[in-house]
Design a protein around this motif. Structure first.
Motif, PDB file in Angstrom:
ATOM      1  N   LEU A 672       0.757  -1.286   0.022  1.00  0.00           N
ATOM      2  CA  LEU A 672      -0.029  -0.018   0.022  1.00  0.00           C
ATOM      3  C   LEU A 672       0.758   1.255  -0.034  1.00  0.00           C
ATOM      4  O   LEU A 672       0.266   2.229  -0.134  1.00  0.00           O
ATOM      5  N   ALA A 673       2.161   1.188   0.066  1.00  0.00           N
ATOM      6  CA  ALA A 673       3.035   2.320   0.004  1.00  0.00           C
ATOM      7  C   ALA A 673       3.388   2.714  -1.485  1.00  0.00           C
ATOM      8  O   ALA A 673       2.687   3.178  -1.987  1.00  0.00           O
ATOM      9  N   ASP A 674       4.695   2.112  -1.683  1.00  0.00           N
ATOM     10  CA  ASP A 674       5.146   2.532  -3.167  1.00  0.00           C
ATOM     11  C   ASP A 674       4.248   2.018  -4.034  1.00  0.00           C
ATOM     12  O   ASP A 674       4.141   2.655  -4.980  1.00  0.00           O
ATOM     13  N   GLU A 675       3.896   0.642  -4.011  1.00  0.00           N
ATOM     14  CA  GLU A 675       3.202   0.058  -5.118  1.00  0.00           C
ATOM     15  C   GLU A 675       1.680   0.414  -5.563  1.00  0.00           C
ATOM     16  O   GLU A 675       1.420   0.686  -6.579  1.00  0.00           O
ATOM     17  N   PHE A 676       1.099   0.695  -4.269  1.00  0.00           N
ATOM     18  CA  PHE A 676      -0.221   1.356  -4.661  1.00  0.00           C
ATOM     19  C   PHE A 676      -0.133   2.705  -5.074  1.00  0.00           C
ATOM     20  O   PHE A 676      -1.085   3.258  -6.027  1.00  0.00           O
ATOM     21  N   VAL A 677       0.808   3.684  -4.711  1.00  0.00           N
ATOM     22  CA  VAL A 677       0.899   4.799  -5.359  1.00  0.00           C
ATOM     23  C   VAL A 677       1.106   4.735  -6.827  1.00  0.00           C
ATOM     24  O   VAL A 677       0.620   5.452  -7.612  1.00  0.00           O
ATOM     25  N   ALA A 678       2.245   3.903  -7.182  1.00  0.00           N
ATOM     26  CA  ALA A 678       2.571   3.913  -8.684  1.00  0.00           C
ATOM     27  C   ALA A 678       1.693   3.324  -9.280  1.00  0.00           C
ATOM     28  O   ALA A 678       1.168   3.740 -10.418  1.00  0.00           O
ATOM     29  N   TRP A 679       0.596   2.362  -8.798  1.00  0.00           N
ATOM     30  CA  TRP A 679      -0.294   1.691  -9.617  1.00  0.00           C
ATOM     31  C   TRP A 679      -1.402   2.904  -9.967  1.00  0.00           C
ATOM     32  O   TRP A 679      -1.777   2.937 -10.953  1.00  0.00           O
ATOM     33  N   VAL A 680      -1.954   3.471  -8.841  1.00  0.00           N
ATOM     34  CA  VAL A 680      -2.897   4.321  -9.027  1.00  0.00           C
ATOM     35  C   VAL A 680      -2.349   5.600 -10.093  1.00  0.00           C
ATOM     36  O   VAL A 680      -3.201   5.878 -10.843  1.00  0.00           O
ATOM     37  N   GLU A 681      -1.318   6.190  -9.830  1.00  0.00           N
ATOM     38  CA  GLU A 681      -0.854   7.153 -10.547  1.00  0.00           C
ATOM     39  C   GLU A 681      -0.597   6.728 -12.114  1.00  0.00           C
ATOM     40  O   GLU A 681      -0.780   7.529 -12.888  1.00  0.00           O
ATOM     41  N   LEU A 686      -6.805   7.670 -11.085  1.00  0.00           N
ATOM     42  CA  LEU A 686      -6.426   9.054 -10.921  1.00  0.00           C
ATOM     43  C   LEU A 686      -7.080  10.065 -11.867  1.00  0.00           C
ATOM     44  O   LEU A 686      -7.514  10.959 -11.614  1.00  0.00           O
ATOM     45  N   ARG A 687      -6.746   9.455 -13.274  1.00  0.00           N
ATOM     46  CA  ARG A 687      -7.179  10.508 -14.185  1.00  0.00           C
ATOM     47  C   ARG A 687      -8.734  10.639 -13.984  1.00  0.00           C
ATOM     48  O   ARG A 687      -9.553  11.577 -14.422  1.00  0.00           O
ATOM     49  N   ARG A 688      -9.632   9.442 -14.033  1.00  0.00           N
ATOM     50  CA  ARG A 688     -10.957   9.435 -13.809  1.00  0.00           C
ATOM     51  C   ARG A 688     -11.473  10.218 -12.629  1.00  0.00           C
ATOM     52  O   ARG A 688     -12.376  11.006 -12.604  1.00  0.00           O
ATOM     53  N   ALA A 689     -10.800  10.115 -11.531  1.00  0.00           N
ATOM     54  CA  ALA A 689     -10.949  10.831 -10.097  1.00  0.00           C
ATOM     55  C   ALA A 689     -10.623  12.461 -10.740  1.00  0.00           C
ATOM     56  O   ALA A 689     -11.640  13.181 -10.067  1.00  0.00           O
ATOM     57  N   PHE A 690      -9.837  12.802 -11.550  1.00  0.00           N
ATOM     58  CA  PHE A 690      -9.339  14.098 -11.556  1.00  0.00           C
ATOM     59  C   PHE A 690     -10.542  14.517 -12.438  1.00  0.00           C
ATOM     60  O   PHE A 690     -10.917  15.779 -12.304  1.00  0.00           O
ATOM     61  N   LYS A 691     -10.830  13.792 -13.498  1.00  0.00           N
ATOM     62  CA  LYS A 691     -11.958  14.545 -14.404  1.00  0.00           C
ATOM     63  C   LYS A 691     -13.152  14.887 -13.530  1.00  0.00           C
ATOM     64  O   LYS A 691     -13.657  15.817 -13.740  1.00  0.00           O
ATOM     65  N   ARG A 726       0.304  17.624 -12.893  1.00  0.00           N
ATOM     66  CA  ARG A 726       1.278  16.536 -12.357  1.00  0.00           C
ATOM     67  C   ARG A 726       2.765  17.172 -12.568  1.00  0.00           C
ATOM     68  O   ARG A 726       3.505  16.805 -11.736  1.00  0.00           O
ATOM     69  N   LYS A 727       2.786  17.738 -13.697  1.00  0.00           N
ATOM     70  CA  LYS A 727       4.346  18.278 -14.092  1.00  0.00           C
ATOM     71  C   LYS A 727       4.758  19.501 -13.164  1.00  0.00           C
ATOM     72  O   LYS A 727       5.948  19.420 -12.808  1.00  0.00           O
ATOM     73  N   TYR A 728       3.830  20.688 -13.150  1.00  0.00           N
ATOM     74  CA  TYR A 728       4.261  21.774 -12.778  1.00  0.00           C
ATOM     75  C   TYR A 728       3.638  22.181 -11.157  1.00  0.00           C
ATOM     76  O   TYR A 728       4.127  22.966 -10.794  1.00  0.00           O
ATOM     77  N   GLU A 729       2.586  21.490 -11.049  1.00  0.00           N
ATOM     78  CA  GLU A 729       1.928  21.884  -9.489  1.00  0.00           C
ATOM     79  C   GLU A 729       1.535  20.537  -8.974  1.00  0.00           C
ATOM     80  O   GLU A 729       0.300  20.421  -8.690  1.00  0.00           O
ATOM     81  N   PRO A 730       2.176  19.475  -8.494  1.00  0.00           N
ATOM     82  CA  PRO A 730       1.791  18.299  -8.117  1.00  0.00           C
ATOM     83  C   PRO A 730       1.075  18.490  -6.855  1.00  0.00           C
ATOM     84  O   PRO A 730       0.193  17.345  -6.407  1.00  0.00           O
ATOM     85  N   ALA A 737      -7.853  16.103  -4.078  1.00  0.00           N
ATOM     86  CA  ALA A 737      -9.193  15.837  -3.933  1.00  0.00           C
ATOM     87  C   ALA A 737      -9.160  14.718  -4.772  1.00  0.00           C
ATOM     88  O   ALA A 737     -10.006  13.468  -4.354  1.00  0.00           O
ATOM     89  N   ALA A 738      -8.489  14.669  -5.844  1.00  0.00           N
ATOM     90  CA  ALA A 738      -8.728  13.405  -6.656  1.00  0.00           C
ATOM     91  C   ALA A 738      -8.056  12.224  -6.107  1.00  0.00           C
ATOM     92  O   ALA A 738      -8.515  10.996  -6.027  1.00  0.00           O
ATOM     93  N   TRP A 739      -6.817  12.310  -5.348  1.00  0.00           N
ATOM     94  CA  TRP A 739      -6.432  11.262  -4.449  1.00  0.00           C
ATOM     95  C   TRP A 739      -7.051  10.795  -3.603  1.00  0.00           C
ATOM     96  O   TRP A 739      -7.322   9.603  -3.329  1.00  0.00           O
ATOM     97  N   ALA A 740      -7.856  11.735  -2.667  1.00  0.00           N
ATOM     98  CA  ALA A 740      -8.885  11.537  -1.777  1.00  0.00           C
ATOM     99  C   ALA A 740      -9.933  10.350  -2.101  1.00  0.00           C
ATOM    100  O   ALA A 740     -10.393   9.330  -1.667  1.00  0.00           O
ATOM    101  N   ASP A 741     -10.743  10.957  -3.337  1.00  0.00           N
ATOM    102  CA  ASP A 741     -11.602  10.198  -4.077  1.00  0.00           C
ATOM    103  C   ASP A 741     -10.904   8.662  -4.448  1.00  0.00           C
ATOM    104  O   ASP A 741     -11.834   7.637  -4.192  1.00  0.00           O
ATOM    105  N   ALA A 742      -9.906   8.736  -5.117  1.00  0.00           N
ATOM    106  CA  ALA A 742      -9.446   7.483  -5.799  1.00  0.00           C
ATOM    107  C   ALA A 742      -9.072   6.530  -4.528  1.00  0.00           C
ATOM    108  O   ALA A 742      -9.353   5.069  -4.399  1.00  0.00           O
ATOM    109  N   ARG A 743      -8.434   6.917  -3.346  1.00  0.00           N
ATOM    110  CA  ARG A 743      -8.318   6.196  -2.310  1.00  0.00           C
ATOM    111  C   ARG A 743      -9.490   5.666  -1.444  1.00  0.00           C
ATOM    112  O   ARG A 743     -10.021   4.422  -1.232  1.00  0.00           O
TER     113      ARG A 743
END
Length: 827
Positions: A672-681, A686-691, A726-730, A737-743
């Protein structure tokens, strides 16, 4: 405010109808007189809605002692989660108002209300306005909001459990904070039949979370519902499938035997499928209707009216009708497929015999063997009056951004004052100064990475310190796009004469071509033409495919999951199960193990030259789906050659080229640490949640004057902005907000963590020579996940019988050990 008793006229009205004012209704009058807020928890049919409105009726009763009638203007707001419920309440509320001759005007306001009526309501509001959270939020965005709501005395929130824990609840909590600032004497009232923990909802309802300011009123106990689990006539419960189409002939006989039957389905596709199959066996030509949220307003109103007049023998419906609609002539409710939660089931059962003194009758129709166990668990929970529900969580920052923009549309505001107001809403009580500034500056400029673009410059802070719109056009654009409900992008289905039938998802429509046929709204239709925002159709002579809808799956609740596991562990109770279900569990117990509460069972076995592992988590589909993604990634790293996975609410099956010998290593918590983050990103999640958060927060607009963007256009816009941020203002507020939804919503990370914890403390790995009986229901789903529920049931069941043959075959142990052979034969 009048005293804590009903007036003589209201007492007489109750007596004329053969009723009495119930204890909880009298208590609601007393609480209103005391000036406190109130949460009423009472069984379906207990007169909750009338209890919520009784203080308002008393206020307008001319025979009350020392009566001074309320001034003209809006007096009471009623907020419901469904448009249909608001219209139903209007019909039922008009009766006492007219009988008592009260000078009360009652109107509804929703997305279906004509624009001229909406404008008139702002200028000359009714005394009682029935609305939804989204329409209320829009009303608060107008400059006249302060004047409109200044006379407000009471807000009644019906079926509060249905939205308080989600984003619609966040929006309503913020609206409550604004209304309380405009009308400080406002009394808040919430109603529900299925609240699991009343104190949680009292805290949500109260200003500043002051639970003591909210009185808890508990209703009189009603008659216990009569709930039966329907079995096939041959008593053989299917191995797989969710549609329960096997039950259609028996369901039709039940419809014939009752006055009015309400058939609930968990999805719109399933509702259309069951409706179609009922008509195919409807030899008596009984009037049977269909109702779901994608049908046109005209179609829904027509069916609702027919039900209210008692003209239908059956109505097939989704969640669009499972909350509070009062049709007293419904004498049987049918739940097709698993209920997924006892509270939801109680709510639906309550639509039958909508009276406190009569038991509601219901049939549960399981689609497969696990669903049979779930149905039994739900039946037990209902019998014991136990409810389940979702947990409260911090409010969404995208919803907060929408509220800030609405406040700016209503007029200039002071940032510090608005923050204090926002913090009075429990979901936002913990918003700190830094987060608040991030939200403010996002609404003002879009954030650091986007502030150079003029279209994101929506509000500005003047020298007087007040925030205001940069241009009036932003208010019109905001009102076109504001909202919380995020359905998939839809297109209209119309005849050439302009008559609308409803909407289907854009992705489904894109798979069609002119000449193709579909079955929608109970009609067979041929596609004539496809345009950006509409599909033109005409009547067809041959049946077509039923539209599929993405939607969010309803996961099995934790409460019901624990009950199912307890049924598996209670071997003494298996005797009351159908013979094939009992045998299924007994052979599983003999050949392998059974999942035990608090532990995690993992089975490994070969099948068709592949190596399979089945993880019985019982944590719901979202958590199991997420686990499948993570486990297959880790299998790849460990050289196990993963080939795929499939999940349901109860289990996850993964398969690959090499066997899994150490499942605990695959399920270690650090996944749930590195692999979860890498998978979601790296996934679409995450794109769907951001939309979704970008649309809710107003960063991307779906609607423009006279035109609506297609789903592809919206996705293109949000993907472009997502990549920039993601590139200029992570650390952008919407990425948070998108991360909270995805989780929380898409991956159900809390329940996923529970699986990993059990894997380290109480994992039971059983290595088998072939597939186990318990694995069959999940394995038959392989290759079917992408297909609409119900469409592949026949093929699925044929495949299940082949799997079952291997799973249920029992051989005695090898050798001459007579005692072991005798034991095997016995078991």
């Amino acid at each position: 405010m009048t005293g804590p008793v009903a007036t003589i006229a209201i007492d007489q009205w109750f007596a004329q109808r053969g009723w009495r004012i119930r204890r909880h209704q009298q208590e609601m009058l007393a609480v209103a007189a005391s000036g406190r807020h109130a949460l009423l928890v009472a069984d379906t049919g207990a007169g909750k809605t009338l209890a919520g409105f009784l203080p308002t009726l008393v206020d307008f009763s001319s025979d009350a002692p020392d009566t001074v009638l309320p001034p003209e203007g809006l007096h009471t707001l009623y907020v419901s989660p469904l448009k249909a419920l608001a219209h139903d309440v209007q019909r039922n509320l008009l009766t006492p108002v007219e009988n008592l001759g009260l000078p009360i005007r009652i109107e509804t306001r929703s997305g279906d209300t004509p624009s001229d009526r909406k404008a008139r309501q702002r200028a000359r509001p009714p005394h009682i306005l029935l609305t939804t959270p989204e329409s209320l939020a829009l009303l608060l965005s107008y400059p006249e909001a302060d004047t409109l709501f200044a006379t407000l005395r009471r807000i009644v929130i019906d079926e509060v459990h249905a939205f308080a824990t989600g984003k619609r609840g966040d929006l309503l909590a913020l609206a409550l904070s604004r209304l309380q600032a405009i009308a400080p004497g406002l009394q808040r009232v919430a109603l529900s039949a299925t609240v699991a923990d009343p104190d949680d909802f009292r805290a949500w309802l109260a200003p500043w979370g002051d639970i003591d300011s909210v009185a808890l009123v508990e209703g009189e106990a009603g008659a216990r519902p009569e709930l039966e689990v329907l079995l096939p006539e041959d008593a053989r419960v299917p191995w797989g499938g969710h549609a329960a189409t096997w039950a259609v002939p028996q369901l039709y006989e039940a419809i014939r035997a009752n006055r009015t039957t309400l058939v609930f389905c968990n999805t719109r596709f399933l509702a259309e499928l069951i409706f179609q199959q009922l008509w195919e066996v409807n030899d008596d030509n009984l009037p049977i209707g269909i109702h779901h949220g994608s049908l046109s307003k005209e179609a829904r109103r027509k069916v609702e009216g027919a039900m209210a007049r008692g003209e239908l023998r059956a109505l097939v419906a989704t969640a669009s009708l499972d909350l509070g609609v009062d049709w007293g002539d419904v004498d049987l409710v049918v739940q097709m497929g698993a209920p997924k939660g006892s509270s939801r089931l109680l709510q639906r059962i309550g639509r039958a015999n909508h009276r406190l003194d009569l038991p509601s009758r219901a049939l549960l129709v399981p689609g497969n063997r696990f669903e049979y166990l779930e149905a039994i668990a739900a039946q037990q929970a209902v019998d014991e009056g136990q409810r389940d529900g979702e947990e409260f969580r911090p409010g969404g920052l995208d919803v907060l951004a929408q509220h800030v923009m609405a406040r700016a549309c209503a007029g200039p505001f002071d940032g510090a004052a608005l923050l204090a107001e926002v913090r009075s809403a429990l979901p936002y009580a913990a918003v700190d100064a830094d987060t608040w500034q991030r939200v403010l500056h996002f609404v003002a400029t879009g954030g650091y990475a986007l502030k150079a673009y003029d279209r994101f410059q929506r509000i500005t802070q003047d020298r007087d310190g007040l925030w205001r719109l940069t241009h009036p056009e932003h208010a019109a654009r905001f009102r076109l796009n504001a909202g919380i409900i995020m359905d998939a992008e839809m297109i209209e289905v119309r005849f050439r004469n302009g008559r609308s039938l409803g909407r289907v998802e854009e992705n489904f429509a894109s798979s069609l071509a002119p000449g193709d046929t579909i079955r929608f709204a109970g009609l067979d239709l041929e596609v004539e033409a496809l345009r950006e925002t509409e599909m033109l159709v005409r009547a067809a002579k041959k049946p077509g495919q039923i539209p599929s809808y993405g939607g969010q799956r309803m996961p099995l609740t934790t409460h019901l999951s624990q009950r199912v596991q307890a049924l598996l562990a209670d071997r003494g109770g298996w005797a009351r199960f159908p013979d094939d279900v009992r045998e299924w569990l007994e052979v599983q117990d003999y050949r392998s193990e059974l999942p035990a509460p608090g532990s995690l069972l993992v089975e490994s076995f070969p099948y068709e030259k592949r190596h399979y592992a089945v993880i019985y988590s019982f944590e719901g589909w979202p958590a199991n789906q997420s686990l499948g993604m993570l486990v297959t990634r880790r299998m790849e790293e460990q050289g196990l050659g993963p080939l795929g996975f499939v999940a349901n609410d109860y289990a996850l099956a993964v398969w690959g080229l090499r066997p899994i010998t150490d499942p605990a290593r695959l399920l270690s918590p650090e996944i749930l640490a590195d692999e979860f983050v890498a998978w979601v990103e790296g996934s679409y999640l995450l794109r769907r949640a951001f939309k979704e958060v970008a649309v809710i927060a107003g960063l991307v607009e779906r609607q423009q004057p006279g035109k609506r963007k297609t789903g592809k256009q919206v996705t293109f816009s949000t993907d472009l902005i997502y990549d920039v941020l993601r590139k200029y203002e992570p650390d952008h507020v919407l990425l948070r907000a998108a991360w909270a939804d995805a989780r929380a919503r898409m991956t159900d990370v809390d329940r996923l963590a529970g699986v990993l914890d059990r894997a380290q403390t109480n994992l039971n790995h059983v290595v088998l020579e072939r597939v186990s009986p318990l694995a069959v229901p999940v394995l038959v789903m392989i290759g079917r996940e992408a297909m609409p529920q119900g469409s592949a049931d026949d093929e699925l069941l044929i495949e299940a019988e082949g799997l079952a043959g291997a799973a249920m075959r029992v051989e005695p142990p090898s050798g001459d050990d007579d005692e072991a052979a005798d034991e095997a034969q016995h078991r």
